[in-house]
Write a protein that holds these residues in place. Structure first.
Motif, PDB file in Angstrom:
ATOM      1  N   ARG A 316       0.838  -1.199   0.000  1.00 45.20           N
ATOM      2  CA  ARG A 316       0.000   0.000   0.000  1.00 45.20           C
ATOM      3  C   ARG A 316       0.871   1.246   0.000  1.00 45.20           C
ATOM      4  N   ALA A 317       0.347   2.307  -0.596  1.00 43.24           N
ATOM      5  CA  ALA A 317       1.012   3.607  -0.569  1.00 43.24           C
ATOM      6  C   ALA A 317      -0.066   4.681  -0.464  1.00 43.24           C
ATOM      7  N   GLY A 352       2.994   7.569   3.359  1.00 43.94           N
ATOM      8  CA  GLY A 352       3.346   6.264   3.890  1.00 43.94           C
ATOM      9  C   GLY A 352       3.409   5.177   2.842  1.00 43.94           C
ATOM     10  N   LEU A 353       4.123   4.131   3.185  1.00 45.06           N
ATOM     11  CA  LEU A 353       4.267   2.939   2.348  1.00 45.06           C
ATOM     12  C   LEU A 353       4.281   1.729   3.271  1.00 45.06           C
ATOM     13  N   GLU A 372       6.357  -0.925   7.525  1.00 43.17           N
ATOM     14  CA  GLU A 372       5.797   0.307   6.998  1.00 43.17           C
ATOM     15  C   GLU A 372       6.711   1.489   7.264  1.00 43.17           C
ATOM     16  N   TYR A 373       6.568   2.494   6.417  1.00 46.84           N
ATOM     17  CA  TYR A 373       7.319   3.744   6.523  1.00 46.84           C
ATOM     18  C   TYR A 373       6.328   4.894   6.487  1.00 46.84           C
ATOM     19  N   ARG A 374       6.473   5.844   7.414  1.00 50.41           N
ATOM     20  CA  ARG A 374       5.621   7.025   7.421  1.00 50.41           C
ATOM     21  C   ARG A 374       6.478   8.277   7.516  1.00 50.41           C
ATOM     22  N   ILE A 405       9.131   7.696  10.604  1.00 51.19           N
ATOM     23  CA  ILE A 405       9.113   6.514  11.459  1.00 51.19           C
ATOM     24  C   ILE A 405       9.037   5.267  10.581  1.00 51.19           C
ATOM     25  N   VAL A 406       9.816   4.260  10.961  1.00 50.55           N
ATOM     26  CA  VAL A 406       9.824   2.969  10.284  1.00 50.55           C
ATOM     27  C   VAL A 406       9.417   1.910  11.293  1.00 50.55           C
TER      28      VAL A 406
END
Length: 672
Positions: A316-317, A352-353, A372-374, A405-406
């Protein structure tokens, strides 16, 4: 019109400015400071179309037949110990004419302060007595945050029920799967999918209110396209409660539109893309008990979301861009106003991703692994002009106005016979404070297909907002708020009856509050509070093909301790609350409904200008009553009417601000 191109460019530039906190936000903050996928479904598989009967009741024969999406993939309720509530499409349609906040108020353990105040009021959502920033809001599983807000929460005035099919409420600390903010609950808004043809909703009623909604879907080969649009406007009523004289009605306008495109690629999976935009404009008042005729607010949001699924793998992105603006012009200046003119601008970028995979390890055992990455960024500015001259807020450094944040997480779920459990852990790396670890354990005992005992233990966290870190009152040494939740409960279904009872305790350590100081800037955010909330949730329902009765009760006891004192943490939140919802089918085409909510005594705090101090204000309990009537015209059209605040009680949710008077809303729903 807000210039989105300029805003987007500014977010990547090096300039930044501090925000000004509204008096309403600052007083409260100083004292306290499920995902849907293409595989997912609700409590029962629900249609996106308007019901073709005036009264439809979904009946669940056994717990084993109920499917939820709490663990990021669909799961039978009898294989989960988590506490989940679902507001179905049928319930949303039965409450046509109400806002999202008003609808959520009917759920056990949920309080939405501001939902019954003037349109455009800042709404604060509290679940199980926890702080408003401790509830994570999702849209189809994608997080909704506004980095420009003091608590990083989304402006609820930008959210409409127009395209919402159902609502999932997942209680407890859910940071293992969902990361920051999910300390008390996760609320997932599931949008409509596979809408057939054209759906129309037209609403009109008291307070000069009208609303129009349209949605359309078509399938071309393997492609599906869906469009939706909504317009809402109301003359409203005065936001501030005025003791004498006639106050100005504070109107509100809201529009939303969206586009979805999906493609079934066979063995290569499914691809989905969506764009949505929301806009509102409203009149507000400049503080409690103060009418202001030229104080306005407006906001716009643009959201892009995409998802690709193949087999058990999902990626998701997303990106959300939000701009809020508050203008207090100089043509009407209140006697007690500090400035003659003010203009505040808040811009937030949320990106995010995420990727996760579900791995069936063996029979009745599943492993979920994800990462996830935000990234969050804000631009904020404030200009005010007083007798002392103009004031312009200072800039933020590029590093201070951005945080990243990761998170990497894994959960293991297993069941054998009547027993099962879920255990999970998450590691987080944040650009400001470093690393943090959370975990959860959820055992349960399904003594039959209709009864279950469960116990849950969660740890959770909330990262400091950019405002708390980098504003004039900020503190770059802040650590995340740390939460612990323990709950025990049981649920039982017996023919037409269903009962659930849950006892819980939430603890928050290193809570962030605003601490007053004797030197400039005369206050600073610090990790100095501890909060403990205990409570009981009880639900009982009775359903037949012609009658439905739902009752729930919430008891809360909350306590907060800082360096100086211990006091109740239940600001604006009642100790006791209950809801009673009744609906009956009278004839083939007629049905009626009754909704009652008791909101117990609670205490608010407000700034007293005569003493220059924050003072408590006890507020009386009240009973809120709505009456609805539904008539099925034919197979495609029906009409609904709801009389809100039928007893016409004068309520106050926030000190100095008005409550919604009695008004009637009539809606026409149909398919073409």
């Amino acid at each position: 019109m807000l210039n989105v191109v300029v805003i987007a460019a500014a977010l990547w530039s090096g300039s930044s400015q501090y925000p000004v906190v509204s008096s309403q936000e600052s007083i409260v903050d100083s004292r306290e400071s499920i995902v849907d996928s293409r595989e997912g479904s609700s409590t029962i598989q629900e249609s996106s179309t308007i019901n073709h009967s005036p009264f439809t009741i979904q009946k669940d024969s056994t717990l084993a037949e109920v499917t939820i999406s709490a663990p990021k993939y669909p799961e039978k309720l009898d294989r989960s110990g988590k506490v989940v509530s679902v507001i179905s499409a049928e319930m949303i349609q039965a409450n046509q004419g109400k806002s999202l906040g008003e609808l959520l108020q009917q759920s056990v353990g949920v309080a939405v302060v501001g939902a019954r105040s003037a349109p455009g009021t800042n709404q604060e959502i509290y679940v199980r007595g926890a702080n408003t920033g401790h509830v994570l809001l999702l849209m189809d599983g994608f997080p909704l945050n506004d980095p420009s807000h003091i608590s990083s929460v989304m402006d609820w005035n930008l959210i409409s029920l127009a395209n919402i099919e159902r609502i999932e409420i997942l209680k407890g600390g859910q940071s293992t799967l969902y990361g920051s903010d999910a300390m008390a609950a996760v609320i997932n808004l599931v949008t409509k999918k596979n809408v057939k043809g054209i759906q129309l909703v037209m609403q009109g009623g008291g307070l000069g209110t009208h609303q129009e909604q349209i949605s359309w879907s078509t399938t071309q080969g393997k492609n599906q396209i869906q469009l939706q649009a909504q317009n809402y406007a109301t003359d409203g009523f005065s936001s501030a409660k005025i003791a004498q004289g006639k106050a100005e009605a504070d109107g509100f306008k809201q529009q939303s539109w969206g586009l979805k495109w999906g493609r079934d690629m066979g063995k290569l999976g499914n691809l989905d893309f969506s764009y949505s935009s929301q806009l509102y404009q409203g009149n507000v008042d400049n503080g409690p008990f103060v009418d202001d005729r030229d104080y306005t607010s407006e906001a716009v949001s643009h959201s892009f979301r995409s998802q690709y699924q193949v087999s058990k793998f999902t990626i998701r992105a997303f990106q959300d861009l939000i701009h809020r603006e508050f203008r207090n012009d100089s043509s009407d200046v209140a006697a007690n106003a500090w400035s003659k003119f003010s203009l505040s601008s808040y811009v937030g970028l949320n990106q995010g991703l995420e990727a996760f995979v579900k791995i069936p390890v063996k029979e009745n055992a599943t492993l979920l692994i994800g990462s996830e990455y935000r990234r969050q960024k804000t631009e904020q500015s404030d200009l005010s002009i007083s007798d002392y001259g103009p004031y312009v807020s200072p800039d933020l450094a590029e590093k201070q106005k951005t945080q990243q944040i990761v998170g990497t997480y894994a959960t293991w779920q297993q069941s054998w016979g009547k027993f099962g459990y879920e255990v999970g852990a998450r590691w987080n790396a944040q650009s400001t404070f470093g690393n943090y670890f959370t975990y959860n354990l959820n055992p349960y005992w399904a003594i039959s297909q209709t009864a279950k005992f469960f116990g849950n233990y969660y740890t959770s966290f909330k990262t400091p907002s950019i405002y708390q870190l980098a504003s004039p009152y900020g503190n770059l040494d802040l650590q995340p708020e740390q939460g612990k939740t323990i709950e025990f409960g049981a649920e039982k279904k017996l023919k037409a009856w269903r009962i659930r009872a849950v006892a819980f305790e939430n603890q928050v350590n290193q809570g962030i509050i605003f601490q007053a100081m004797d030197i400039e800037p005369f206050g600073k955010y610090q990790n100095i509070s501890q909060q403990q909330t205990r409570g009981i949730e009880f639900e009982i329902s009775y359903q037949t093909s012609k009658f439905q009765a739902d009752f729930n009760y919430t008891y809360l006891k909350g306590e907060m301790t800082d360096r100086d004192s211990t006091y109740s943490s239940l600001i604006r939140r009642p100790t006791n609350a209950w809801n009673l919802y009744l609906q009956a089918k009278l004839a083939n085409k007629w049905s009626i409904g009754l909704s009652n909510q008791f909101v117990g005594q609670r205490t608010d705090y407000f700034y007293d200008e005569s003493t220059y101090s924050v003072q408590p204000n006890p507020m009386a309990a009240y009973i809120w009553t709505d009456i609805s009537v539904h008539y099925q015209i034919n197979a495609k059209w029906k009409v609904s009417a709801v009389l809100k605040n039928a007893l016409n009680q004068e309520i106050m949710e926030i000190t100095g601000y008005s409550g919604q008077p009695r008004n009637l809303q009539i809606s026409l729903l149909g398919n073409l």
